[in-house]
Design a protein around this motif. Structure first.
Motif, PDB file in Angstrom:
ATOM      1  N   LEU A   7     -13.433  11.298   0.140  1.00 54.23           N
ATOM      2  CA  LEU A   7     -13.367  12.754   0.201  1.00 54.23           C
ATOM      3  C   LEU A   7     -14.552  13.336   0.953  1.00 54.23           C
ATOM      4  O   LEU A   7     -15.682  12.867   0.793  1.00 54.23           O
ATOM      5  CB  LEU A   7     -13.347  13.346  -1.227  1.00 54.23           C
ATOM      6  N   GLN A   8     -14.267  14.331   1.796  1.00 52.44           N
ATOM      7  CA  GLN A   8     -15.306  15.148   2.424  1.00 52.44           C
ATOM      8  C   GLN A   8     -16.134  14.371   3.438  1.00 52.44           C
ATOM      9  O   GLN A   8     -17.264  14.751   3.730  1.00 52.44           O
ATOM     10  CB  GLN A   8     -16.217  15.761   1.340  1.00 52.44           C
ATOM     11  N   ARG A   9     -15.597  13.338   4.037  1.00 53.42           N
ATOM     12  CA  ARG A   9     -16.331  12.560   5.032  1.00 53.42           C
ATOM     13  C   ARG A   9     -15.830  12.822   6.447  1.00 53.42           C
ATOM     14  O   ARG A   9     -16.475  12.422   7.412  1.00 53.42           O
ATOM     15  CB  ARG A   9     -16.253  11.065   4.699  1.00 53.42           C
ATOM     16  N   LEU A  10     -14.678  13.436   6.583  1.00 54.16           N
ATOM     17  CA  LEU A  10     -14.128  13.796   7.874  1.00 54.16           C
ATOM     18  C   LEU A  10     -13.757  15.267   7.854  1.00 54.16           C
ATOM     19  O   LEU A  10     -13.581  15.869   6.786  1.00 54.16           O
ATOM     20  CB  LEU A  10     -12.886  12.956   8.184  1.00 54.16           C
ATOM     21  N   SER A  11     -13.617  15.844   9.046  1.00 46.91           N
ATOM     22  CA  SER A  11     -13.227  17.247   9.106  1.00 46.91           C
ATOM     23  C   SER A  11     -12.295  17.468  10.282  1.00 46.91           C
ATOM     24  O   SER A  11     -12.250  16.681  11.233  1.00 46.91           O
ATOM     25  CB  SER A  11     -14.460  18.155   9.235  1.00 46.91           C
ATOM     26  N   SER A  12     -11.540  18.535  10.208  1.00 40.04           N
ATOM     27  CA  SER A  12     -10.660  18.968  11.287  1.00 40.04           C
ATOM     28  C   SER A  12     -10.661  20.482  11.319  1.00 40.04           C
ATOM     29  O   SER A  12     -10.333  21.132  10.307  1.00 40.04           O
ATOM     30  CB  SER A  12      -9.240  18.449  11.056  1.00 40.04           C
ATOM     31  N   GLN A  13     -11.078  21.018  12.454  1.00 35.79           N
ATOM     32  CA  GLN A  13     -11.140  22.470  12.626  1.00 35.79           C
ATOM     33  C   GLN A  13     -11.941  23.127  11.505  1.00 35.79           C
ATOM     34  O   GLN A  13     -11.558  24.166  10.955  1.00 35.79           O
ATOM     35  CB  GLN A  13      -9.723  23.055  12.689  1.00 35.79           C
ATOM     36  N   GLY A  14     -13.040  22.473  11.140  1.00 28.32           N
ATOM     37  CA  GLY A  14     -13.922  23.026  10.129  1.00 28.32           C
ATOM     38  C   GLY A  14     -13.494  22.771   8.692  1.00 28.32           C
ATOM     39  O   GLY A  14     -14.204  23.154   7.755  1.00 28.32           O
ATOM     40  N   ARG A  15     -12.327  22.123   8.481  1.00 26.70           N
ATOM     41  CA  ARG A  15     -11.837  21.854   7.131  1.00 26.70           C
ATOM     42  C   ARG A  15     -12.176  20.426   6.723  1.00 26.70           C
ATOM     43  O   ARG A  15     -12.006  19.491   7.505  1.00 26.70           O
ATOM     44  CB  ARG A  15     -10.328  22.064   7.053  1.00 26.70           C
ATOM     45  N   ALA A  16     -12.644  20.279   5.486  1.00 23.43           N
ATOM     46  CA  ALA A  16     -12.948  18.944   4.987  1.00 23.43           C
ATOM     47  C   ALA A  16     -11.653  18.200   4.664  1.00 23.43           C
ATOM     48  O   ALA A  16     -10.692  18.776   4.143  1.00 23.43           O
ATOM     49  CB  ALA A  16     -13.812  19.037   3.732  1.00 23.43           C
ATOM     50  N   LEU A  17     -11.635  16.907   4.972  1.00 23.65           N
ATOM     51  CA  LEU A  17     -10.447  16.076   4.775  1.00 23.65           C
ATOM     52  C   LEU A  17     -10.714  15.009   3.725  1.00 23.65           C
ATOM     53  O   LEU A  17     -11.856  14.738   3.362  1.00 23.65           O
ATOM     54  CB  LEU A  17     -10.048  15.401   6.088  1.00 23.65           C
ATOM     55  N   ASP A  49     -11.171  23.661  -0.985  1.00 24.91           N
ATOM     56  CA  ASP A  49     -12.303  24.281  -1.675  1.00 24.91           C
ATOM     57  C   ASP A  49     -13.651  23.648  -1.335  1.00 24.91           C
ATOM     58  O   ASP A  49     -14.659  23.979  -1.958  1.00 24.91           O
ATOM     59  CB  ASP A  49     -12.087  24.218  -3.195  1.00 24.91           C
ATOM     60  N   TYR A  50     -13.645  22.738  -0.370  1.00 27.40           N
ATOM     61  CA  TYR A  50     -14.890  22.061  -0.005  1.00 27.40           C
ATOM     62  C   TYR A  50     -15.130  22.209   1.495  1.00 27.40           C
ATOM     63  O   TYR A  50     -14.216  21.986   2.289  1.00 27.40           O
ATOM     64  CB  TYR A  50     -14.842  20.579  -0.355  1.00 27.40           C
ATOM     65  N   PRO A  51     -16.352  22.550   1.888  1.00 31.76           N
ATOM     66  CA  PRO A  51     -16.667  22.575   3.323  1.00 31.76           C
ATOM     67  C   PRO A  51     -16.955  21.154   3.810  1.00 31.76           C
ATOM     68  O   PRO A  51     -17.250  20.249   3.027  1.00 31.76           O
ATOM     69  CB  PRO A  51     -17.930  23.436   3.386  1.00 31.76           C
ATOM     70  N   HIS A  52     -16.866  20.973   5.105  1.00 33.32           N
ATOM     71  CA  HIS A  52     -17.313  19.699   5.660  1.00 33.32           C
ATOM     72  C   HIS A  52     -18.830  19.634   5.582  1.00 33.32           C
ATOM     73  O   HIS A  52     -19.525  20.610   5.834  1.00 33.32           O
ATOM     74  CB  HIS A  52     -16.871  19.560   7.116  1.00 33.32           C
ATOM     75  N   VAL A  53     -19.344  18.472   5.196  1.00 32.83           N
ATOM     76  CA  VAL A  53     -20.788  18.290   5.118  1.00 32.83           C
ATOM     77  C   VAL A  53     -21.194  17.132   6.028  1.00 32.83           C
ATOM     78  O   VAL A  53     -20.482  16.136   6.132  1.00 32.83           O
ATOM     79  CB  VAL A  53     -21.246  18.015   3.671  1.00 32.83           C
ATOM     80  N   LEU A  67       0.823  -1.203   0.000  1.00 28.55           N
ATOM     81  CA  LEU A  67       0.000   0.000   0.000  1.00 28.55           C
ATOM     82  C   LEU A  67       0.859   1.256   0.000  1.00 28.55           C
ATOM     83  O   LEU A  67       1.949   1.285   0.563  1.00 28.55           O
ATOM     84  CB  LEU A  67      -0.890   0.046   1.248  1.00 28.55           C
ATOM     85  N   VAL A  68       0.321   2.322  -0.612  1.00 26.53           N
ATOM     86  CA  VAL A  68       0.808   3.685  -0.422  1.00 26.53           C
ATOM     87  C   VAL A  68      -0.409   4.502  -0.019  1.00 26.53           C
ATOM     88  O   VAL A  68      -1.458   4.428  -0.664  1.00 26.53           O
ATOM     89  CB  VAL A  68       1.440   4.260  -1.696  1.00 26.53           C
ATOM     90  N   THR A  69      -0.313   5.244   1.077  1.00 23.68           N
ATOM     91  CA  THR A  69      -1.456   5.994   1.583  1.00 23.68           C
ATOM     92  C   THR A  69      -1.148   7.478   1.628  1.00 23.68           C
ATOM     93  O   THR A  69      -0.002   7.897   1.833  1.00 23.68           O
ATOM     94  CB  THR A  69      -1.849   5.524   2.993  1.00 23.68           C
ATOM     95  N   ALA A  70      -2.191   8.268   1.432  1.00 30.40           N
ATOM     96  CA  ALA A  70      -2.053   9.729   1.491  1.00 30.40           C
ATOM     97  C   ALA A  70      -3.287  10.305   2.163  1.00 30.40           C
ATOM     98  O   ALA A  70      -4.391   9.765   2.043  1.00 30.40           O
ATOM     99  CB  ALA A  70      -1.889  10.320   0.096  1.00 30.40           C
ATOM    100  N   ALA A  71      -3.108  11.407   2.870  1.00 32.31           N
ATOM    101  CA  ALA A  71      -4.215  12.129   3.498  1.00 32.31           C
ATOM    102  C   ALA A  71      -3.983  13.616   3.298  1.00 32.31           C
ATOM    103  O   ALA A  71      -2.842  14.068   3.116  1.00 32.31           O
ATOM    104  CB  ALA A  71      -4.304  11.792   4.987  1.00 32.31           C
ATOM    105  N   GLY A  72      -5.064  14.363   3.297  1.00 30.81           N
ATOM    106  CA  GLY A  72      -4.898  15.796   3.082  1.00 30.81           C
ATOM    107  C   GLY A  72      -6.165  16.582   3.334  1.00 30.81           C
ATOM    108  O   GLY A  72      -7.152  16.077   3.889  1.00 30.81           O
ATOM    109  N   VAL A  73      -6.130  17.843   2.906  1.00 31.30           N
ATOM    110  CA  VAL A  73      -7.198  18.807   3.161  1.00 31.30           C
ATOM    111  C   VAL A  73      -7.824  19.216   1.833  1.00 31.30           C
ATOM    112  O   VAL A  73      -7.130  19.434   0.837  1.00 31.30           O
ATOM    113  CB  VAL A  73      -6.651  20.048   3.878  1.00 31.30           C
TER     114      VAL A  73
END
Length: 548
Positions: A392-402, A355-359, A346-352
């Motif tokens: 995409l857009q299923r988790l958030s941190s400090q109001g930012r979609a992850l 341009d999308y709000p958390h929903v 596996l190669v994994t990546a995570a980020g912010v």
């Protein structure tokens, strides 16, 4: 303790109660046969198994931290011990006793009790070749902890050309597996959608896929390649069904069906140590096993034996079942028993997603939400194809979609990657397995290709990457251990035939991950269940004819 001299006779003895063993037992018992299933671990209750987990962003961050530390880990008690935060705490003590298992991303969320105690079940590796053997030794096996992704192999995997000097084409073709795939899919109730992609054959779906987030829908439209496109992930649901068991467990599906026939005897705490063989014919007569609670020794007789205890345990058992008719181990006349061990890197990546709000209203749950990006079909390359899971857009941190992107590729079945027996023995007298496994040049190229694929997908998704694997997951960590008793078209180059029968001992079937001649990029569990169901029906047919 002395060995029991009055063994019971069954039509079939099945070693292991996980994916392979449960499906073999289902098909055998439903054919009217009497079956004994021997499981080395204890039984579980439904309330010991959590629903497929929905993690918060703190747990998601922990997933990447655990994986990243595992990438750099090297085998040895001192390096394993350093990952324990507080050896005096309850969590610390669990990690100390399960120092390998604790590296798996699902260890904390699924529950440490569903993973083996490494101190009680040791194994050996060379210090420079770490292998993280993830195990669930219990009734139901790893079906109690798996992620649930279910995909068919395509003809590209089954007909993989032998251009790597180590790959072997499968002795079965897509049309030969289609009925078995359909049987498993209809019984388990897959979520998914019909897409018409040759490199990812459609399954039979009983449930619709879960809804995509706005960011996932945008990515699905933006990511278009010739003959491929992102599809909703395909997985077995977790809704609690049979007596409260989650739907992805064998207790809710195949094992429950076998038990309902009244022709199944399930014996937990039974560690099989040897397949017994008739000296005059070389055929299997049953097994020897030890009751791990009191050390008593027993035998069980069967007209056929199914070895379904997991890749490494199956091979360990076959190697330990040497005798004058099978001097190098049961089924090892080709010299391939124990060879060709694989995992899915596996190669994994995570980020912010800037341009999308958390929903709200979109759950995150391992690989059961979001999109799967299949590779383009056909064509020759210096690396085997890989797939990507995009959430995409299923988790958030400090109001930012992850968001996250995981790429999974194929490890080649190198002959040098193997299982052998140690001179050291465990508390039951079984030789410890020695696992020798390392990536080769192909996997080095694969990392580069998967990282490039993730970066391109992230750009299209608007995902600003904040964490990216610096190397492939260490072998074993994905818990997709495959190979070492591979299928083939010839007894000279393989261990079992196209019906999973041992060439050297045709009343022994090997139907777990050990039989894979190559791994493909897809999660292997659906194929393991389909192969086992197919082999169970084959054995039942021969038993009824009196051919076994």
């Amino acid at each position: 303790m002395t060995e029991d001299d009055t063994p019971h006779a069954y039509d079939a003895v099945v070693v292991g109660s996980g994916f392979a063993g449960s499906w073999a037992a289902k098909e055998l018992t439903e054919s009217g046969l009497h079956v004994l299933v021997l499981e080395a671990g204890p039984p579980r209750s439904a309330d010991e198994v959590p629903d497929r987990f929905v993690q918060d962003q703190g747990q998601e961050s922990g997933r990447h931290a655990r994986q990243d530390s595992a990438f750099r880990a090297r085998h040895g008690d001192d390096t394993f011990a350093h990952c324990v935060d507080d050896p005096g705490s309850e969590n610390g003590r669990l990690q100390m006793s399960r120092h390998v298992q604790a590296r798996h991303p699902a260890f904390a969320s699924r529950g440490p009790h569903l993973f083996v105690d490494d101190a009680q079940h040791p194994y050996q590796t060379p210090r420079d070749k770490p292998f993280f053997w993830i195990r669930g030794m219990q009734v139901g096996g790893r079906s109690l902890t798996w992620g649930g992704s279910a995909m068919r192999l395509s003809r590209y995997e089954l007909e993989a050309p032998e251009l790597d000097d180590c790959a072997l084409s499968w002795p079965v073709r897509s049309e030969e597996l289609a009925d078995a795939y359909t049987l498993v899919e209809e019984f388990t109730g897959l979520h998914g959608s019909t897409e018409g992609l040759e490199q990812l054959p459609d399954s039979v779906y009983r449930n619709e896929p879960f809804a995509l987030t706005p960011a996932e829908k945008d990515f699905q439209e933006a990511y278009r390649r010739p003959n491929t496109h992102p599809v909703p992930v395909r997985f077995i649901p977790s809704e609690r069904e049979h007596h409260g068991w989650p739907g992805y467990t064998m207790q809710a599906t195949a094992l429950a069906a076998a038990e309902s026939t009244g022709r199944l005897v399930l014996r937990p705490h039974a560690l099989v140590t040897e397949v017994t063989v008739a000296p005059e014919t070389g055929l299997a007569t049953g097994v020897r096993y030890v009751d791990v609670r009191d050390g008593s020794r027993h035998r069980a007789q069967g007209r056929v034996v199914f070895l379904c205890g997991g890749t490494i345990e199956t091979t360990r058992l076959m190697l330990n079942s040497h005798n004058p008719r099978h001097p190098a181990g049961l089924g090892n006349s080709s010299g391939w028993l124990g060879r060709g061990l694989m995992d899915h890197p596996l190669v994994t990546a995570a980020g912010v997603l800037d341009d999308y709000p958390h929903v709200a209203g979109y759950e995150w749950s391992a690989r059961q939400r979001g999109l799967l990006v299949p590779p383009q079909p056909g064509g020759k390359s210096d690396v085997r194809p890989f797939g990507m899971w995009v959430t995409l857009q299923r988790l958030s941190s400090q109001g930012r979609a992850l968001g996250s992107i995981d790429a999974q590729g194929e490890m080649l079945p190198y002959r040098k990657n193997r299982i052998r027996l140690s001179d050291a023995r465990d508390q039951w007298g079984m030789p410890l397995p020695v696992i020798e496994c390392a990536y080769g040049p192909h996997e080095e190229r694969l990392y580069t290709a998967m990282r490039r694929g993730i970066e391109q997908a992230a750009a299209l998704a608007g995902l600003r990457i904040t964490a990216l694997s610096e190397e492939l997951t260490a072998p074993g960590l994905n818990a997709h251990d495959l190979g070492t008793a591979r299928m083939g078209a010839s007894a000279d180059s393989s261990v079992v035939d196209s019906h999973n029968r041992c060439w050297d001992c045709p009343n022994v079937y090997v139907t777990g991950g050990a039989c894979f001649p190559s791994g493909g990029w897809q999660n292997p569990t659906l194929t393991i269940m389909a192969l086992s169901a197919r082999a169970g029906r084959h054995a039942a047919h021969l038993l009824k004819k009196g051919s076994h």
